[in-house]
Motif scaffolding. Structure first.
Motif: not given
Length: 862
Positions: A37-41
């Motif tokens: 999953e893409i984590l918050p930038r």
């Protein structure tokens, strides 16, 4: 040394060779979890909805009387009206050219098909359709290359903005021009996309830009308009613009207001509700006025409230056995809601995987690859539409024409939009009728056409539309999802109605099942409840549909939420936007503010040298700095011979209030009262509370250090990486917060004083001067250092926020989260019981992923 920066204080300072646990790496955003999953930038900035209460702001408040306040409120109402009218005109512009281009395209291709039916030149007709569609989509893709933020519907970005996240370029004029122009070409180009989502984004841009009376894109457009120079005011107007976009798209002003409330803003108030509704009404009636006049030549008739109108649902005249829906139908509506939720979850899952593929394999490549992808999707869609209409359509009987709801849109009759490709008179090609029409006309056919559509046609149409709409959403063109979802769901509902009518012999109203199917699928995709219910009711002008629509949407949402999130939340997550949900999970209350705060602080002193401020601003990426003073035991020795340290210590003493000092102040004010009793009371207290000697002053005792002495660090020294742990975490009395933009503004305008002068000689800036450059404040690298004396001192106390919201280190996460989200904060200092700042919390410390990782650490520690 490896460093990972964020908006303010999520910077890690780890030594070379230092190992970290997987949980720590997850917090820092360096790796992804098991599901990739893409984590918050951490490079997204937060908007600052909290007012900065400093001396310039207080001066404005003190000069504000009732007359000026009413004038300010009147200007705000005028802006709301102007935004509504402007959004209505934008909708008129988009609708006019979409209809013009679509009418020309289908007229030319339709005539070619009729001529080639006998001559056998259908490939030529296909080439004509390809030429139209690919030309339109190429223009739309080029516009997105100019401004990439204009791609998609824009609803995820506006939802993030209203949640408090600043996405670069999202409300710029260039984005608006590319969005408004691009959406009419993408819809006219035959892609399975809608114009309603981009209308919401366009409305939000109008709301953000119109009250500013200036433009970053066109720098010459700039007026001396001193109002609404803050993120707080801008957020209110963006909320109104987004609501006006919904109102113009669906003719649903109440639904638009609820959409802005449900999907966007993190906090709300009664006055804003009334203003947003007024703005939505202005947009609806502006669009209605001009569309009714242009299409019917009856100016002022108000017959076309929105870009998408479902028409009137009613039984044929004289049919007393007909009912729009009955209680028995509710059971089928619930089942349709379940199926709609499942289909919506499948749609979102497929689109999410496609979006991930685009992020990894298409976006990193040259920009023209995105254009080629858009053209590929267009070519495949066009060929599928043409082949399906020519080969898979069935000729259906039109022997019983409709006797009601004959108006599709504008002045067209519903039977005027049927297509007779390869069919004899009094019959129509059901597949071509759905594919070779604008999407709004196809929806009307499914809602109101008395003629039947074969189950095979509806099944094939639903399958093709489902797959192609899923593929199309995410390509580099402005594209909405409302209308494709409605059309796909309407085909599903009409298929259910056909089965119930033919197989079970039930006497039902097919249009109702088509509407419920549209609501079920749309609800399963976007997962909206309150606002979508009201939007659909307003679009149908039939309040009796309220209960079935609400039940269907609730069931669809519950079913879909069991598998994944709504489509807009998925795309927000794929962007890595640190969105804050409505509330935290219950188990997060096992954590406190001290567990999630960032203790590594970069701070400034009330009086700081120019060279220190420049060094801090150029070597950090933080957007706010605590204003602090150090707690020292031998402060009197430090004050000797150093005006800078003396000023800082004097400021600390003057800003710390003791009970004795407050009592003395009250007694002085009581002496002015005529009552002798009050004077006597004050005299009695003065005899009891005698001022202590200088060495034993209560205020001095309160400020006395509780720890061993720390090294002699002068305030003109910047924080150093070589500091020891004691030096880095020395006790700091907290006095306020000052923003990076404010510090840069002070330096550029030369707000400072010499060391041999008093701080009173420092120039003063007004509130208008402090906010003149909003929203694009100058950067520290734009500062000409040759114009500054590095030994000059800046007094930041008049410009800092001296009373920001703070929390105790023992505050539970749910309380921290609710305070941060509902008040729209950007930074939340953590201050202990004796007024010392021990850390700070930003948006990234409250994201779900960060809290989960911290909770894992908590369990490991236990």
């Amino acid at each position: 040394m490896a460093c990972c920066g964020n908006c303010f204080c999520c910077q890690c300072c780890c030594r070379e060779g230092e190992t970290r646990t997987p949980e720590e790496l997850t917090i820092l955003g360096e790796i992804r979890d098991e599901e990739d999953e893409i984590l918050p930038r951490k490079d997204y900035e937060s908007l600052d909805y909290d007012r900065c209460i400093n001396e310039p702001h207080v001066e404005v408040l003190e000069g504000m009387d009732n007359k000026k306040a009413k004038k300010y409120e009147a200007v705000r109402w005028m802006m709301m009206f102007a935004i509504g009218v402007s959004v209505g005109l934008v909708g008129l512009f988009v609708d006019f050219f979409v209809r013009l281009f679509t009418k020309i395209k289908f007229a030319v291709v339709g005539d070619s098909v009729e001529k080639c039916r006998d001559k056998g030149c259908l490939p030529l007709s296909l080439l004509e359709l390809l030429a139209f569609n690919m030309t339109f989509i190429f223009i739309a893709s080029v516009l997105v290359l100019i401004e990439p933020v204009a791609a998609g519907s824009g609803i995820p970005e506006i939802k993030s903005y209203l949640n408090g996240v600043k996405i670069p370029g999202i409300v710029r004029l260039r984005t608006f021009l590319c969005k408004a122009a691009g959406v009419l070409f993408s819809v006219a180009g035959g892609l399975f996309v809608g114009k309603e989502g981009p209308m919401i984004h366009s409305g939000a841009i109008v709301g953000a830009g119109l009250p500013q009376f200036q433009s970053i894109t066109l720098k010459r457009i700039k007026f001396n308009f001193p109002y609404f120079r803050s993120d707080r005011d801008k957020r209110d107007f963006v909320s109104a613009g987004a609501a006006a976009g919904v109102a113009a798209a669906f003719g649903a002003p109440i639904g638009g207001t609820l959409f802005s409330l449900e999907e966007g803003s993190s906090f709300w108030n009664q006055s804003l509700t009334w203003k947003v509704l007024f703005c939505s009404m202005s947009a609806t009636f502006t669009l209605n006025f001009f569309r009714s006049g242009i299409n019917f030549n009856k100016w002022g008739s108000f017959q076309l409230p929105g870009l998408l109108n479902f028409g009137e649902f009613k039984c044929p005249d004289g049919d007393k056995n007909c009912h729009l829906w009955t209680a028995v139908d509710l059971a089928f509506f619930i089942l349709m809601g379940v199926v709609g939720g499942l289909l919506g979850a499948l749609f979102n899952c497929m689109n999410k995987n496609l979006a991930k593929y685009r992020i990894r394999n298409i976006h990193p490549k040259a920009k023209f690859i995105r254009v080629l992808e858009s053209l590929l999707v267009t070519m495949v869609t066009t060929v599928v539409i043409f082949v399906a209409s020519m080969l898979l359509g069935e000729c259906r009987d039109l022997s019983s024409p409709t006797t009601h709801n004959t108006t599709v849109s504008g002045s067209e009759d519903i039977n005027s939009t049927i297509r007779q490709f390869f069919c004899t008179n009094k019959t129509y090609n059901d597949m071509a009728t759905l594919f070779f029409n604008p999407q709004e006309a196809a929806i009307h056919q499914l809602f109101h056409q008395d003629g039947t559509f074969s189950p095979v046609t509806l099944s094939v149409f639903f399958l093709l539309y489902f797959l192609l709409a899923c593929w199309s959403y995410g390509v580099s063109v402005p594209s909405g999802l409302f209308v494709p979802s409605l059309l796909c769901g309407a085909a599903f509902g009409r298929l259910v109605a056909n089965i119930l009518k033919v197989k079970l012999g039930m006497d039902i109203y097919s249009g109702t099942f088509a509407l419920i199917g549209a609501a079920a699928f749309l609800g399963g995709v976007v997962r909206m409840t309150i606002s979508l219910t009201v939007i659909l009711i307003e679009s149908t002008n039939e309040i009796t549909y309220g209960l079935p629509i609400m039940i269907t949407l609730m069931v669809a949402k519950w079913t879909g939420d069991f598998f994944n999130k709504g489509i807009y939340d998925i795309h927000i997550q794929l962007r890595g936007v640190p969105l804050l949900e409505w509330e935290t999970e219950v188990e997060m209350d096992k954590l406190t503010a001290s567990d999630i705060m960032e203790p590594n602080l970069t701070y400034v002193y009330p009086h700081t040298r120019v060279q220190s401020l420049v060094s801090i601003l150029r070597t950090t990426v933080y957007h706010a700095f605590p204003v602090v003073t150090e707690n020292r035991q031998n402060e009197q020795d430090f004050m000797k011979g150093n005006i800078l340290i003396s000023n800082n210590i004097h400021f600390k003493k003057s800003s710390v209030m003791s009970r004795a000092g407050e009592q003395r102040r009250r007694c002085q004010s009581m002496k002015s009262y005529p009552s002798s009793e009050l004077r006597n009371v004050c005299d009695e207290q003065n005899t009891v509370v005698e001022p202590a000697e200088e060495g034993e002053d209560l205020l001095q005792q309160m400020l006395e250090r509780r720890y061993a002495p720390y090294p002699n660090l002068y305030p003109d020294q910047s924080p150093s990486e070589e500091w020891t742990m004691e030096e880095r975490f020395r006790p700091l009395t907290f006095h306020g917060l000052i923003l990076r933009s404010q510090l840069v503004n002070l330096l550029i305008r030369g707000v400072c004083y010499a060391e041999n002068q008093s701080s009173a000689t420092q120039p003063r800036l007004s509130y208008a001067e402090m906010t003149e450059d909003y929203p694009r404040y100058p950067d520290i690298h734009d500062l000409d250092l040759a114009l500054l004396n590095p030994r000059m001192i800046v007094d930041v106390t008049p410009y800092m926020n001296s009373c920001p919201y703070t929390v105790s280190p023992n505050t539970r996460i749910s309380q921290v989260f609710n305070l941060f989200r509902t008040m729209g904060l950007r930074h939340l200092p953590v201050v202990n019981a004796v007024g010392e700042i021990v850390g700070i919390i930003t948006r990234h410390n409250l994201t779900h992923e960060f809290l989960v990782a911290k909770l894992r650490q908590h369990y490991i520690t236990i």
